[in-house]
Scaffold this motif. Structure first.
Motif, short mmCIF file in Angstrom:
data_model
loop_
_atom_site.label_atom_id
_atom_site.label_comp_id
_atom_site.label_asym_id
_atom_site.label_seq_id
_atom_site.Cartn_x
_atom_site.Cartn_y
_atom_site.Cartn_z
N VAL A 1 0.83 -1.22 0.00
CA VAL A 1 0.00 0.00 0.00
C VAL A 1 0.86 1.26 0.00
CG1 VAL A 1 -1.96 -1.12 1.13
CG2 VAL A 1 -0.19 -0.03 2.53
N ASN A 2 2.11 1.14 0.41
CA ASN A 2 2.99 2.32 0.44
C ASN A 2 3.46 2.73 -0.95
OD1 ASN A 2 3.03 2.60 3.31
ND2 ASN A 2 4.38 0.81 3.40
N LYS A 3 3.22 1.87 -1.95
CA LYS A 3 3.56 2.23 -3.32
C LYS A 3 2.35 2.79 -4.08
CE LYS A 3 7.91 1.22 -3.27
NZ LYS A 3 8.52 0.19 -4.10
N PHE A 4 1.25 2.98 -3.37
CA PHE A 4 0.07 3.62 -3.95
C PHE A 4 0.09 5.11 -3.62
CE2 PHE A 4 -4.26 5.28 -3.54
CZ PHE A 4 -4.80 4.94 -4.76
N TRP A 5 -0.35 5.93 -4.57
CA TRP A 5 -0.47 7.37 -4.31
C TRP A 5 -1.75 7.88 -4.97
CZ3 TRP A 5 -0.90 10.92 -8.23
CH2 TRP A 5 -0.54 10.48 -9.52
N ALA A 6 -2.31 8.94 -4.40
CA ALA A 6 -3.49 9.58 -4.99
C ALA A 6 -3.61 10.98 -4.42
CB ALA A 6 -4.75 8.78 -4.70
N LYS A 7 -4.16 11.89 -5.23
CA LYS A 7 -4.38 13.27 -4.83
C LYS A 7 -5.78 13.40 -4.22
CE LYS A 7 -0.59 15.23 -6.61
NZ LYS A 7 0.36 16.05 -5.84
N SER A 8 -5.89 14.23 -3.19
CA SER A 8 -7.18 14.41 -2.53
C SER A 8 -8.04 15.49 -3.18
CB SER A 8 -6.97 14.76 -1.05
OG SER A 8 -6.25 15.99 -0.94
N ASP A 9 -7.44 16.33 -4.04
CA ASP A 9 -8.18 17.46 -4.59
C ASP A 9 -8.45 17.34 -6.08
OD1 ASP A 9 -5.49 17.65 -5.12
OD2 ASP A 9 -5.39 19.84 -4.94
N VAL A 10 -7.76 16.46 -6.78
CA VAL A 10 -7.99 16.25 -8.21
C VAL A 10 -7.94 14.76 -8.50
CG1 VAL A 10 -7.03 18.48 -8.91
CG2 VAL A 10 -5.53 16.46 -8.78
N LEU A 11 -8.39 14.38 -9.69
CA LEU A 11 -8.32 12.99 -10.11
C LEU A 11 -6.90 12.67 -10.55
CD1 LEU A 11 -9.54 10.26 -10.85
CD2 LEU A 11 -10.27 11.25 -13.03
N ALA A 12 -6.17 11.98 -9.71
CA ALA A 12 -4.79 11.59 -10.00
C ALA A 12 -4.40 10.48 -9.03
CB ALA A 12 -3.84 12.77 -9.87
N LEU A 13 -3.95 9.36 -9.56
CA LEU A 13 -3.62 8.20 -8.73
C LEU A 13 -2.65 7.31 -9.47
CD1 LEU A 13 -6.10 5.37 -9.20
CD2 LEU A 13 -6.75 7.63 -10.05
N GLY A 14 -2.03 6.41 -8.73
CA GLY A 14 -1.14 5.44 -9.34
C GLY A 14 -0.69 4.41 -8.33
#
Length: 369
Positions: free
Chosen positions: A82-95
Motif C-alpha cells: 500500500v505504500n507504493k500507492f499514491w493519490a491526490k485528494s483534490d484532483v483525479l490523480a492516482l497510481g
C-alpha cells in the motif's frame, strides 16, 4: 498535466474526483474505472484500479489492476504494498507502482519517465491513463498509454458539474459512494494486448469511481458512449441495494448527455422502474416532469466474472460484458393537453454497451417496486 489553473479545475471537474481516504482504520476501499471503446475494432478495453485498507497491515490491505480486454478477455495483477500507492485528494490523480528501481515515494511521473522506470504499475489522471501489468503464470500482458480529452463530465456542458448521488453524497451516509467522473471523452494513444497493438485517435472514453466501507448487496449497471450514428451521446444507468445509515434501500438512476444537455433521472426528481434478469436482459424506464426514457440492454454472450472489493476482500462478485446490445429512446412530455403526450427526441442503438450484474442473490429477475 496536473497543473491546470485552480479555477478551471473547480469549475469543470466533478465532485468527488479526489481520493477519499481520511487516514483512519475503518474498512475502506476506493476503486476507479477507465474505459476506451474502439468502434472500428468492435472492441472495448476497461481498466479497473482499486485500493483496500490503505492504512496497511489489515487482512485485505493492498491494491489491484484489472483489465477487461478484447472479446471480454481478462487480465489482473495485485499490488500488495500500500505504500507504493499514491493519490491526490483534490484532483483525479492516482497510481500504484509494482516492479521498479525507484526507491523514492511514489508520485506522478511524466509518461516518458513512467515508461523508463516502472516495470509494472499504472498511473491515471483526468487526461491520462498509462500502465503495464503481466500475468507470470500465463505470460499474458498489457501495456497502455493514452491521453483523454473530456467532452462531458456529469452535468450540462459549461455548467458546474454535479454529484452523481446529489448533494447528500457529500455526507458519509451512503455506502458506497458512486461518481461518474467523465461521461464521455475522446482518447488517443495505444494499447498493446499480448503483442497486438491497438492504435486509436478520438476513441470514446469514460471514467467513474466508487468508495466507502461497504459494497451494495446487489447491483446492476449499463453504460455506453459509442452509439450507431450518434457520436454525441453518452448513457450511464444503474441501481442497487445499498446501505444508508442503518437500513438498506433500493435505488436506481439514468443519466444521458446529448447535444450539450444533461438529462437526469434520479429518485428525487423521477419515477424509475426496472426489470433485470440475472443475466441476459436489462430493462429500465424513467419519467420526470419533462422527459421520459426507456432502454433495453441484451446479450447472448456469457460475460466475464470480475472482482470487486467486498467485506471479504477483492473477490469475484459481478459479471460483465462490453459487447452488449442496447436500444434507447428519449421523449419530451407535453402536459398542456388533458392527456400526457410525448415527442420522440432521440432513438439510438449500439452493439458496444457495457452490461453488468453484481452481488446477489440473483435466482430470479429483479423488478422495482
Amino acid at each position: 498535466m496536473l497543473h491546470l489553473p485552480e479555477n478551471f479545475l473547480s469549475f469543470t471537474q466533478t465532485p468527488h474526483s479526489g481520493y477519499h481516504w481520511d487516514g483512519g482504520e475503518r474498512r475502506f476501499f476506493e476503486g476507479w474505472y477507465y474505459r476506451v471503446t474502439l468502434p472500428d475494432e468492435n472492441q472495448t478495453f476497461a481498466f479497473m484500479y482499486s485500493i483496500e485498507d490503505p492504512i496497511g497491515d489489515k487482512p485485505h490491505s493492498g491494491g489491484a489492476a484489472q483489465i477487461l480486454g478484447p472479446n471480454d478477455e481478462y487480465l489482473w495483477r495485485t499490488f500488495p504494498d500500500v505504500n507504493k500507492f499514491w493519490a491526490k485528494s483534490d484532483v483525479l490523480a492516482l497510481g500504484h507502482w509494482g516492479k521498479t528501481d525507484i526507491e523514492s515515494q511514489p508520485l506522478y511521473l511524466l509518461p516518458v519517465e513512467f515508461e523508463s522506470y516502472i516495470q509494472e504499475g499504472y498511473q491515471a489522471t483526468t487526461t491520462l491513463n498509462q500502465g503495464i501489468i503481466h500475468d507470470p503464470g500465463s505470460g499474458n500482458y498489457c501495456r497502455w498509454e493514452y491521453e483523454i480529452e473530456p467532452v462531458y463530465y456529469w452535468g450540462n456542458k459549461g455548467s458546474i458539474q454535479q454529484s452523481t448521488a446529489g448533494w447528500i453524497s457529500f455526507l458519509q451516509i451512503f455506502e458506497p459512494g458512486w461518481q461518474i467522473l467523465m461521461a464521455h471523452g475522446l482518447a488517443s494513444g495505444w494499447i498493446d494486448w499480448n503483442g497486438k497493438r491497438y492504435e486509436f485517435t478520438n476513441a470514446p472514453a469514460y471514467s467513474e469511481k466508487n468508495w466507502g466501507g461497504a459494497f451494495p448487496e446487489k447491483w446492476f449497471w449499463l453504460n455506453c458512449n459509442s452509439f450507431d450514428s450518434q457520436p454525441d451521446l453518452a448513457l450511464t444507468a444503474g441501481g442497487g441495494r445499498r446501505g444508508v445509515l442503518w437500513w438498506m434501500e433500493s435505488v436506481a438512476m439514468i443519466g444521458l448527455h446529448y447535444q450539450g444537455k444533461f438529462y437526469e433521472f434520479v429518485p428525487w426528481n423521477s419515477q424509475i422502474n426496472w426489470s433485470i434478469e440475472p443475466w441476459g436482459k436489462w430493462e429500465m424506464r424513467a419519467r420526470n416532469s419533462q422527459y421520459e426514457v426507456s432502454l433495453t440492454g441484451t446479450t447472448d454472450l456469457p460475460g466475464k466474472e470480475l472482482r470487486a472489493p467486498l467485506e471479504n476482500g477483492l473477490i469475484f462478485a459481478c459479471r460483465d460484458t462490453m459487447q452488449g446490445k442496447l436500444t434507447l429512446e428519449l421523449r419530451e412530455l407535453n402536459r398542456e393537453s388533458n392527456s400526457v403526450e410525448s415527442r420522440i427526441i432521440l432513438k439510438a442503438t449500439s452493439n458496444l454497451c457495457g452490461l453488468e450484474t453484481g452481488g446477489g442473490p440473483w435466482e430470479d429477475s429483479w423488478h422495482s417496486d
